[in-house]
Structures are given as structure tokens and as C-alpha cells.
Design an enzyme around this catalytic site. Structure first.
Site, PDB file in Angstrom:
ATOM      1  CB  CYS A   2      -0.872  -0.014   1.249  1.00 32.32           C
ATOM      2  SG  CYS A   2      -1.692  -1.576   1.475  1.00 32.32           S
ATOM      3  NE  ARG A  27       4.712   1.396  -1.542  1.00 34.81           N
ATOM      4  CZ  ARG A  27       5.785   0.790  -1.040  1.00 34.81           C
ATOM      5  NH1 ARG A  27       6.930   0.896  -1.675  1.00 34.81           N
ATOM      6  NH2 ARG A  27       5.730   0.087   0.057  1.00 34.81           N
ATOM      7  CD1 TRP A  76      -3.333  -4.997  -4.211  1.00 32.48           C
ATOM      8  CD2 TRP A  76      -2.308  -6.244  -2.672  1.00 32.48           C
ATOM      9  NE1 TRP A  76      -3.159  -6.258  -4.731  1.00 32.48           N
ATOM     10  CE2 TRP A  76      -2.558  -7.041  -3.815  1.00 32.48           C
ATOM     11  CE3 TRP A  76      -1.684  -6.833  -1.591  1.00 32.48           C
ATOM     12  CZ2 TRP A  76      -2.184  -8.383  -3.884  1.00 32.48           C
ATOM     13  CZ3 TRP A  76      -1.307  -8.164  -1.662  1.00 32.48           C
ATOM     14  CH2 TRP A  76      -1.571  -8.929  -2.798  1.00 32.48           C
ATOM     15  CG  ASN A 102       1.344   0.451   3.899  1.00 36.70           C
ATOM     16  OD1 ASN A 102       0.170   0.698   3.650  1.00 36.70           O
ATOM     17  ND2 ASN A 102       2.358   1.082   3.329  1.00 36.70           N
ATOM     18  N   GLY A 103       0.537  -3.545   6.048  1.00 31.85           N
ATOM     19  CA  GLY A 103       0.979  -4.746   6.760  1.00 31.85           C
ATOM     20  C   GLY A 103      -0.211  -5.548   7.252  1.00 31.85           C
ATOM     21  CD  GLU A 485      10.818 -12.499 -15.679  1.00 33.50           C
ATOM     22  OE1 GLU A 485      10.520 -13.276 -14.751  1.00 33.50           O
ATOM     23  OE2 GLU A 485      10.475 -11.306 -15.682  1.00 33.50           O
ATOM     24  CE  LYS A 489       7.668  -9.244 -16.145  1.00 37.40           C
ATOM     25  NZ  LYS A 489       8.316 -10.021 -15.155  1.00 37.40           N
ATOM     26  CD  GLU A 492       4.285 -10.000 -13.807  1.00 39.25           C
ATOM     27  OE1 GLU A 492       3.926  -9.711 -12.653  1.00 39.25           O
ATOM     28  OE2 GLU A 492       5.471 -10.083 -14.132  1.00 39.25           O
ATOM     29  CG  HIS A 508       9.774 -36.282 -20.132  1.00 39.91           C
ATOM     30  ND1 HIS A 508      10.022 -37.615 -20.262  1.00 39.91           N
ATOM     31  CD2 HIS A 508      10.906 -35.645 -20.501  1.00 39.91           C
ATOM     32  CE1 HIS A 508      11.276 -37.809 -20.663  1.00 39.91           C
ATOM     33  NE2 HIS A 508      11.833 -36.614 -20.810  1.00 39.91           N
ATOM     34  CE  LYS A 607       8.124  -2.958  -9.295  1.00 34.50           C
ATOM     35  NZ  LYS A 607       8.403  -3.782 -10.500  1.00 34.50           N
TER      36      LYS A 607
END
Ligand code: AGP
Length: 612
Positions: A2, A27, A76, A102-103, A485, A489, A492, A508, A607
Site C-alpha cells: 500500500c 505499490r 491493496w 500497511n501490513g 520469466e 511476464k 501477469e 514428458h 509491486k
């Protein structure tokens, strides 16, 4: 996760707070709010949605909001769905105190039960409201705001970065941190609090980083800091180095595209002042004091999350092939809880762009508790991981605003390469070999610049496959993590399902997925296992898979095998991921743009994941 910003001074803080929140929105964002203290009143204004929604609701109010003391928050959600009621700030029972947080307060249910028994009434499902009520209850007992916050926090388990205001105290702000970053901004006759320097860099470059367990009391004249137990602490005022232009989009449509295109400079910045080409050596100040531990290490363990974990996987190849040190890579979220067999003979590298990722921080603390040397490869200066590690190397990628990490990844790989070369030279690599590697590293920024010029093919591929439902990314060796990666990308930011896999492993199981509807991206540079990857590519062709190849500029064989070819310059195999990932970053970007998703702030993501 946040965003937090607060102001005490002589100016009208409302525009300062709103602009700060907009700088922090990347964020973490699903709601936003302000609290203002004026004329003995405490006003709270909050709204679900982005900061723009809050601005619209404030604009619709009669009269202009003004105050010289206030705080703002973007949220968030961790407890309680994103809506107006659950948005921060939250009041205490008396509605005289407001808190932003935040937390996660892990024991909030037990605290809430006791407060309910004491007659408190709650209006939200959030842990933060419980904290606000607890602070209010303590204030009723002691009558001092700072003491009330310290007493309340001494009863709290979990993580927090908080700011507290009271209508009874128009002359002060209380802030505190444990596990979520809090920065104090020092001005002339005004002071600030923020969760990230980006929110206040327009107003002051003088900052103080709170440590876990510290509380700060700010007035218009200054600030003081102390522990939860009211032991004064002395703080150093530091200078913020980046400027606001680094934060603005610089003419690009999205921060992500700006940051992808910054990579020639950021790769160079990661090496600046560190790569000694003529000596074929490297100087890393943040590791000199632990060089003995590094050289005598039984093994290197790398722990991280997400994209940074992918950097760790590439790092395993780089450390083992260049420095000849056994290396293993662990998800931080797994490492922290599996009672790892780690001891004083081990060196742990944690990789983190934000330096605040909860799982990575916990993994580092666990390794330190077991006696290992814990070193950080971090982007954000002054972040918790950076400050709690035994040493480390900043990647100097500058603020990475796009939620999808791009330039931080290639800078992480560059720093890992520097560390490996430094260790290799200390462990007997010849100067001649060192110079060869140093010169190749030095050539990478220009190679990246050349690569970034050719985006037409990538845009065409994005247009061709923008409605695909699935993607498969395949690579071998150090390019297997590049496949992972590339898949991350795409997932997301375009919300298309994608999977990265070792190219040989595809037969396999995943080969069952191959048909004419399955786009398969092969990362296939001309390295020692090129022919093996071509065999895997042929297996996909035989099943009519649609092949997209990331291949070297001088590879002509690939033309007849792949439907689409994206060209990348040649480099040493273990440096290859630094270049080979860039087309995959661009592919995911253009796919997302074609699909109209929110490239810089993708749904559900934040983020910096500072909660478990
Ligand atoms: C990367 O694009 C993601 N946003 C995410 O996986 C990120 O890499 C992960 O959360 C780790 O973050 P950190 O590097 O800040 O620790």
C-alpha cells in the site's frame, strides 16, 4: 503493497497528499483515503477504486478542503474486500484518532474480541480498524498520543507501517514501522512521512529511514524517534539520489515500456564504477568485508520470489560456470518454513527489487538466525532487506514503477555476473580470461540497445496471437529461467495462461498440448546445446505447433523451422539471458496493449508483496 503519505507544516496538505498517493499508486491499489485535522476536527475521506476516484469524490464536495496536517493511503486489500468502508484511514472508537496502515496485524481477532468486551463497536472487517481502536483505548488510559501508539503496538503481532493523527493534537504526527517501510521526510518548517520516497521527493530530499520497532513523533519544527519501549534513538538524515523525472513516464505510453527501453542504461549503471575491464576484475564495495566468507563458502544459496527467483535460477548457472561455486536456488516462501539445513559455512544471496518482499525478508532472517552470511542483491536503496543484510550490492536500476519487473531483472543478472567474475578472479581465474568476460559484459548495453530497435516483428507476433488462450515457453540451460520469466511476464500483464518449461522436458507431458492453436516460444541461441533445442523444436513442428523463436542474428537454419523469428545478438551462454529476455518482455507488453489490459497496474497484483 500500500502507499502512505503524511504532512505537517504550513501549506495546504491536500494537493501534496493526493499527488503523493498518485506517485505511490503502483505499490498497491484498490481504494484510497485521506484524514485531515483542522479547527479541532478530524475529517476522513475515502473511496474504493484508484486515487482518481477519491479525487473525483473530493472535487464533488462543497468548498475546498484545506488543512496543514493530514495523511493519505492507497490500499491493496489483505483483510476485508476493497470498498469505501474498508478503505483507510480508520477511526478509533471515539472518532478522535485516525490510523493508516500497511501490513497485517496477525492477532487482530484476539484484540478485537477484548475490545468488543470493553464496549467498542466496529464498522469494518479490517485488522487496521482494530489497531485504531486499540490505540484509542490506550490513549484513554495515558492521554499522550505517542505513548498510546507505543503501548498499543507492544500488544500487536504482525507487520505494520502506520501513521496516526488525533484531532486533539493538531501539532503532531505519530509514525511507526515493523516490516513495512516508513520514511520521514525532513523539510523547513514542515515534515513528511511516506512508505516510499517517490511520494515526497518533490518536496524534500532529506530523509530518515525508520527501523523495525521504531516510533517517530513529528512536529512542524522537527522529529524525534524512539523504540516501542520509549528508548530514544538517534537517526542519520540521508539524501535521496534519484529525481522525479526518473519517476515520470518520459514520453512512453506506459512505465513498463519506458523501463524496458531503459535497459541499455540500467545494465550499464549496474556495472558503472565496478567493472575493471583492463584488469579483468570487479570491485564491489558492499562485499569487501565479507570476501573471506564468500571465498570459503561451502555453497551459495539464492532465495527470492517471482521474477527475482528467475534471476536466481540464472545465477546458479553463472556462479557455477564462472566462479565454480556450488549454488542452489530456493523459493523464499518455501525456504523460510522448511527448517533449511543452513549454517555458518553457507552464503545466502537474497534477490529483491523492492527490498521489502515479506517472504524474501523472512528467508534472509531465517538464514541469519542459523549463522549463514546473508547478502542482498536489491534495487531500492535503504529498503529493509538492504539494511538488515550482512552486505550486498545495489543493482542501481532506478525506480521500477511498472508492476511487472523488467529492468530490475536484467540488472540483477548483471550484478550476479559481476559478483561471479569477482569471485572467479579471487579463486584463480587468469587475468586474460577475466578480461575476456569483462569485455563481453561491457558490450552488453550496446547489444541491448541494438536489440530494442527491432520491435516490428514482436508487434506482429503480438497482433497474431493476442487472442491465444495458452502459450508455452521453452528453453534449456540458463535460458530455461528465461522461458519461465517470459511466461510470467505474459501471465501477469496480458492475463493469458502461459507456462515455462525446460525444452527437453516438454516431451514428458506438455507435448500433449501441442496443436495448431498452441503458440510455442523457443529461446534458442547458438550455444552448446543448440542442436538439442532444435530437436525439441522439430518435435513441436511435427505436431503443427506454431513456433516463435528467439534466435541469434547469424542463425540462418532457424528461418526454415520457425514461423516467427526474433533476432538477438550473440553473447556468452551464461550472459545470454540478459539479452534473450528483452524480446519476451516486449512480447508480453505488446500482447497486453493489444488486449487492452492495465499494463502498469495489472489486476490483483502489487509491486511489492509485503505480506505472506
Ligand atoms: C515480477 O514481474 C512480479 N511483479 C513479481 O513476481 C516480483 O518479481 C516478486 O513479487 C518479487 O518482488 P521483489 O523482487 O521486489 O522481491
Amino acid at each position: 503493497m500500500c502507499g502512505i503519505v503524511a504532512y505537517i507544516g504550513e501549506k495546504n496538505c491536500v494537493p501534496i497528499l493526493l499527488e503523493g498517493l498518485q506517485r505511490l499508486e503502483y505499490r498497491g491499489y484498490d481504494s484510497a483515503g485521506l484524514a485531515l485535522v483542522k479547527d479541532g476536527e478530524l475529517g476522513v475521506y475515502k473511496k474504493a477504486g484508484k486515487v482518481a476516484e477519491l479525487v473525483r469524490s473530493l472535487d464533488s464536495m462543497n468548498g475546498t478542503l484545506e488543512s496543514t496536517l493530514g495523511m493519505g493511503h492507497t490500499r491493496w486489500a489483505t483483510h476485508g474486500e476493497p470498498n469505501d468502508v474498508n478503505a483507510h484511514p480508520h477511526w478509533d472508537n471515539s472518532k478522535e484518532i485516525a490510523v493508516i496502515h500497511n501490513g497485517i496485524i496477525e492477532n487482530y481477532q484476539a484484540i478485537k474480541t477484548k475490545l468488543l468486551q470493553d464496549g467498542h463497536t466496529f464498522s469494518t472487517a479490517t485488522d487496521t480498524e482494530v489497531l485504531a481502536h486499540l490505540i484509542g483505548a490506550m490513549y484513554e488510559k495515558v492521554g499522550d498520543l505517542c505513548s498510546a501508539v507505543r503501548l498499543a503496538l507492544s500488544e500487536v503481532d504482525g507487520t505494520y507501517g502506520i501513521v496516526v493523527l488525533s484531532k486533539r493534537h493538531p501539532d503532531r504526527i505519530i509514525a511507526a514501522r515493523k516490516g513495512s517501510p516508513i520514511i520521514l521526510g525532513v523539510g523547513e518548517g514542515e515534515n513528511f512521512v511516506a512508505s516510499d520516497a517517490a511520494a515526497i521527493v518533490d518536496h524534500t530530499r532529506q530523509v530518515v529511514y525508520l527501523e523495525d520497532g521504531e516510533v517517530a513523533e513529528l512536529t512542524r519544527e522537527g522529529f524525534r524517534t524512539m523504540t516501542i519501549d520509549d528508548v530514544r534513538t538517534e537517526k542519520v538524515i540521508e539524501e535521496i539520489t534519484f529525481d522525479i523525472s526518473q519517476i515520470e513516464r518520459g514520453g512512453y505510453e506506459h512505465f513498463m515500456l519506458k523501463e524496458i527501453n531503459e535497459q541499455p542504461e540500467t545494465i550499464r549503471d549496474a556495472m558503472r564504477g565496478r567493472l575493471l575491464v583492463d584488469e579483468g576484475d570487479v570491485m564491489l564495495g558492499g562485499l569487501q568485508h565479507v570476501m573471506g566468507r564468500l571465498l570459503s563458502a561451502r555453497r551459495i544459496i539464492i532465495s527470492a520470489c517471482g521474477t527475482s527467483w528467475h534471476a536466481g535460477l540464472v545465477g546458479e548457472y553463472i556462479f557455477e560456470q564462472i566462479a565454480k561455486i556450488p549454488t542452489e536456488v530456493e523459493y523464499a516462501s518455501e525456504f523460510r518454513y522448511r527448517n533449511p539445513l543452513v549454517n555458518i559455512d553457507d552464503v545466502l544471496f537474497v534477490i529483491s527489487q523492492s527490498g521489502e518482499t515479506a517472504d524474501t525478508l523472512a528467508a534472509m532472517r531465517e538464514a541469519k538466525r542459523k549463522g549463514a552470511t546473508a547478502l542482498g542483491i536489491v534495487n531500492v536503496v535503504g529498503s529493509t532487506i538492504a539494511r538488515e543484510s550482512d552486505g550486498g550490492v545495489y543493482v542501481h536500476a532506478g525506480p521500477e514503477i511498472g508492476v511487472a519487473s523488467t529492468k530490475a531483472f536484467t540488472s540483477q543478472l548483471t550484478v550476479i555476473s559481476l559478483i561471479a567474475l569477482m569471485l572467479a578472479r579471487q579463486r584463480g581465474m587468469t587475468k586474460e580470461d577475466g578480461v575476456a568476460l569483462a569485455r563481453e559484459l561491457e558490450s552488453l548495453p550496446e547489444k541491448a540497445r541494438q536489440l530494442l530497435k527491432n520491435t516490428e516483428m514482436i508487434k506482429a507476433i503480438a497482433e497474431e496471437f493476442k487472442n491465444a488462450k495458452n502459450f508455452l515457453y521453452l528453453g534449456r540451460g540458463a535460458n530455461f529461467p528465461v522461458a519461465l520469466e517470459g511466461a510470467l511476464k505474459l501471465k501477469e500483464i496480458s492475463y493469458i495462461h502461459a507456462e515455462g518449461y525446460p525444452a527437453a522436458e516438454m516431451k514428458h507431458g506438455p507435448i500433449a498440448l501441442i496443436d495448431e492453436n498452441m503458440p510455442v516460444v523457443f529461446v534458442v541461441p547458438k550455444d552448446a546445446i543448440y542442436e538439442k533445442v532444435i530437436s525439441n523444436l522439430e518435435e513441436v513442428r511435427a505436431r503443427r505447433g506454431r513456433i516463435i523463436a528467439v534466435a541469434n542474428e547469424d542463425d540462418h537454419e532457424i528461418e526454415g523451422l520457425a514461423e516467427f523469428v526474433i533476432r538477438v545478438p550473440r553473447t556468452y551462454g551464461f550472459f545470454g539471458p540478459i539479452l534473450n529476455v528483452i524480446p519476451l518482455q516486449l512480447l508480453s507488453y505488446y500482447m497486453a496493449v493489444a488486449r487492452g489490459t492495465d499494463v502498469d497496474q495489472p489486476r490483483n497484483l502489487a509491486k511489492s508483496v509485503t505480506v505472506e
